[in-house]
Design an enzyme around this catalytic site. Structure first.
Site, PDB file in Angstrom:
ATOM      1  N   GLN A 115       0.828  -1.205   0.000  1.00  4.95           N
ATOM      2  CA  GLN A 115       0.000   0.000   0.000  1.00  4.95           C
ATOM      3  C   GLN A 115       0.864   1.257   0.000  1.00  4.95           C
ATOM      4  OE1 GLN A 115      -3.761  -0.977   2.721  1.00  4.95           O
ATOM      5  NE2 GLN A 115      -1.891  -1.810   3.621  1.00  4.95           N
ATOM      6  N   VAL A 140       3.807   3.953  -1.337  1.00  4.36           N
ATOM      7  CA  VAL A 140       4.073   4.550  -2.651  1.00  4.36           C
ATOM      8  C   VAL A 140       5.530   4.989  -2.769  1.00  4.36           C
ATOM      9  CG1 VAL A 140       1.685   5.277  -2.974  1.00  4.36           C
ATOM     10  CG2 VAL A 140       3.279   6.836  -1.840  1.00  4.36           C
ATOM     11  N   HIS A 183      -1.259   1.144  -4.521  1.00  3.56           N
ATOM     12  CA  HIS A 183      -1.705   2.545  -4.529  1.00  3.56           C
ATOM     13  C   HIS A 183      -0.833   3.433  -5.401  1.00  3.56           C
ATOM     14  CE1 HIS A 183      -3.805   1.748  -0.404  1.00  3.56           C
ATOM     15  NE2 HIS A 183      -4.504   1.312  -1.428  1.00  3.56           N
ATOM     16  N   CYS A 242      -0.393  14.015 -16.185  1.00  5.42           N
ATOM     17  CA  CYS A 242      -1.432  15.001 -16.478  1.00  5.42           C
ATOM     18  C   CYS A 242      -2.777  14.299 -16.573  1.00  5.42           C
ATOM     19  CB  CYS A 242      -1.108  15.727 -17.785  1.00  5.42           C
ATOM     20  SG  CYS A 242      -2.404  16.887 -18.295  1.00  5.42           S
ATOM     21  N   CYS A 301      -3.983  15.129 -20.666  1.00  5.78           N
ATOM     22  CA  CYS A 301      -3.392  14.525 -21.862  1.00  5.78           C
ATOM     23  C   CYS A 301      -2.531  13.308 -21.582  1.00  5.78           C
ATOM     24  CB  CYS A 301      -2.569  15.577 -22.619  1.00  5.78           C
ATOM     25  SG  CYS A 301      -1.013  16.052 -21.786  1.00  5.78           S
ATOM     26  N   CYS A 338       0.618  21.125 -16.382  1.00 10.14           N
ATOM     27  CA  CYS A 338       1.179  20.322 -17.469  1.00 10.14           C
ATOM     28  C   CYS A 338       1.844  21.228 -18.512  1.00 10.14           C
ATOM     29  CB  CYS A 338       0.081  19.498 -18.126  1.00 10.14           C
ATOM     30  SG  CYS A 338       0.652  18.557 -19.568  1.00 10.14           S
ATOM     31  N   SER A 379      -2.673  -1.428   9.371  1.00 12.90           N
ATOM     32  CA  SER A 379      -3.877  -1.562  10.185  1.00 12.90           C
ATOM     33  C   SER A 379      -5.032  -2.121   9.379  1.00 12.90           C
ATOM     34  CB  SER A 379      -4.280  -0.196  10.757  1.00 12.90           C
ATOM     35  OG  SER A 379      -4.642   0.681   9.698  1.00 12.90           O
TER      36      SER A 379
END
Length: 279
Positions: free
Chosen positions: A105, A107, A123, A131, A134, A181, A223
């Site tokens: 989980q 990142v 995740h 973006c 696009c 972007c 948890s």
């Protein structure tokens, strides 16, 4: 409640030896030794305000100003984080042939840096952005460099680190210039599943496919309060698979658990690896 690291490590090693094709689910607790704060306390309650919601991020420029200003200060905790003993121990279990799949989980990509290869980033990952208009991709550090040039006053601030590259910073964010972007001017968002968003179906199905080949589930440092992870424990329990947990506190899946060790992660995992190597 486990009485000692030695006992917990030996019991965990025995669990692994009896179920050598593990489907492992990891959470923020695995990365706290790397200097990345976690979200919840031992009772599963929020330690601070809940993270940004997907709809709020997409729908409010002010929310994005606050998010990116805080990230400009706090992301260095993720950028500078080093692999912990827990990451290395889990990678060692994979190299020893005990891991069918590791679903995280987190990142921070620290499992991959530790040497784990059978990893699904449930995740997403925080080191890239895309973006929403696009599909343009760029590295997070490059975006932060652009924002630092646009916002030198914010770039010079300091604050305590918060989970997932956030910072405990409260100030007037209305003067912060968000970097949009460069191709279409659209909203740039980290390649992370925010609260209120959904895990991409292909990623969820890949994790479920791995579960079908596993002999047991081991949740580490989570948890399980978030449904995207908890759902796999429910599915494993329905399949008749043993489900075990190593964490410092309660989990949402306590009623489903075959074994539970409430003990410090890194020393217990390292002890389990040593026990398995000795045998």
């Amino acid at each position: 409640m486990t009485q000692s690291v030695a006992q917990a490590g030996a019991e965990l090693a025995d669990f692994i030896a009896r179920h050598p094709k593990l489907w492992i689910l990891t959470g923020a607790g695995v990365s706290t030794d790397s200097g990345i704060p976690d979200y919840r306390d031992a009772q599963g309650q929020w330690k601070r305000s809940p993270p940004v919601q997907h709809g709020d991020f997409m729908g409010s420029h002010a929310v994005r100003q606050r998010y990116w200003a805080r990230a400009l200060v706090g992301f260095k905790a993720l950028r500078e984080a080093q692999v912990s003993g827990a990451h290395r121990a889990l990678a060692a279990l994979e190299h020893m042939g005990f891991v069918e799949m590791l679903v995280t989980q987190n990142v921070d990509r620290l499992h991959q840096r530790a040497g784990s290869r059978k990893v699904i980033d449930l995740h997403g990952r925080a080191d890239t952005v895309s973006c929403m208009g696009c599909g343009y991709h760029m590295m997070r550090h490059a975006m932060h460099s652009e924002m630092a040039q646009l916002n030198p006053r914010f770039a010079a601030l300091d604050a305590g680190h918060a989970p997932d590259g956030d910072a405990d910073l409260e100030t007037d964010f209305s003067g912060f210039t968000v970097f949009d972007c460069p191709r279409c001017g659209g909203i740039l968002k980290p390649d992370v599943v925010y609260y209120g968003d959904v895990v991409p179906p292909a990623r969820r199905l890949a994790a479920q496919t791995g579960l079908q080949s596993a002999q047991a589930v081991l949740a580490v440092g989570t948890s399980l309060m978030v449904y995207s992870g908890y759902r796999f424990c429910r599915e494993a329990h329905a399949m008749g698979l043993p489900v075990a947990s190593l964490s410092l506190g309660v989990t949402r899946a306590d009623a489903l658990l075959t074994r539970q060790w409430r003990a410090p992660l890194t020393p217990v995992l390292e002890q389990a690896v040593r026990c398995l190597q000795d045998h």
